[in-house]
Design a protein around this motif. Structure first.
Motif, short mmCIF file in Angstrom:
data_model
loop_
_atom_site.label_atom_id
_atom_site.label_comp_id
_atom_site.label_asym_id
_atom_site.label_seq_id
_atom_site.Cartn_x
_atom_site.Cartn_y
_atom_site.Cartn_z
N ASN A 21 -22.49 62.76 28.42
CA ASN A 21 -21.94 61.82 27.44
C ASN A 21 -21.78 60.42 28.01
O ASN A 21 -21.11 59.58 27.41
CB ASN A 21 -20.58 62.33 26.94
CG ASN A 21 -20.71 63.64 26.21
OD1 ASN A 21 -21.70 63.89 25.55
ND2 ASN A 21 -19.70 64.49 26.35
N ARG A 22 -22.33 60.19 29.20
CA ARG A 22 -22.25 58.91 29.90
C ARG A 22 -20.81 58.53 30.24
O ARG A 22 -20.46 57.37 30.30
CB ARG A 22 -22.92 57.78 29.08
CG ARG A 22 -24.30 58.06 28.58
CD ARG A 22 -25.36 57.97 29.60
NE ARG A 22 -25.43 56.62 30.17
CZ ARG A 22 -26.02 56.37 31.31
NH1 ARG A 22 -26.59 57.32 31.99
NH2 ARG A 22 -26.07 55.16 31.78
N THR A 23 -19.98 59.55 30.49
CA THR A 23 -18.60 59.34 30.91
C THR A 23 -18.52 59.58 32.40
O THR A 23 -19.05 60.56 32.91
CB THR A 23 -17.68 60.34 30.18
OG1 THR A 23 -17.90 60.22 28.78
CG2 THR A 23 -16.23 60.07 30.50
N LEU A 57 -22.15 60.19 36.21
CA LEU A 57 -22.07 60.19 34.75
C LEU A 57 -22.49 61.55 34.21
O LEU A 57 -23.49 62.11 34.62
CB LEU A 57 -22.98 59.10 34.17
CG LEU A 57 -22.64 57.65 34.55
CD1 LEU A 57 -23.68 56.71 33.98
CD2 LEU A 57 -21.26 57.29 34.07
#
Length: 103
Positions: free
Chosen positions: A22-24, A19
């Motif tokens: 941006n927690r993507t 991750l």
């Protein structure tokens, strides 16, 4: 297999997901093993492709046995990445003969 013939170092990488800030999820290569190896065959040539010619770079390594190798893995050797195409077990877990091709 004699230790003196394993005169090269290869790095085996596997695609992992991590991750970012941006927690993507982001795909990245992670080193899962560093092995001593022997280069059995290294061939560079040209093949015909649909829109002309392209360079091919194929290499075969011999190394001590390593469990868990997958065709989705890649090998880094001398600054270049090679996709694992297949392998053959030598003896009963004595070693591996790994065939790889540069993308």
């Amino acid at each position: 297999m004699r230790a003196g013939t394993l005169n090269r170092v290869i790095f085996i990488d596997r695609m992992t997901s991590a991750l970012n800030e941006n927690r993507t999820p982001v795909s990245t290569w992670a080193n899962i093993a560093t092995l001593r190896a022997e280069v059995l065959q290294h061939s560079v040539g040209e093949d015909e492709a649909g829109n002309g010619e392209r360079d091919t770079d194929a290499i075969t390594f011999r190394t001590r046995f390593f469990s868990g190798l997958e065709t989705a893995d890649r090998i880094r050797f001398m600054g270049r990445a090679y996709n694992v195409k297949g392998w053959t077990e030598i003896g009963m877990r004595n070693g591996l003969e790994i065939k790889a091709v540069a993308p």
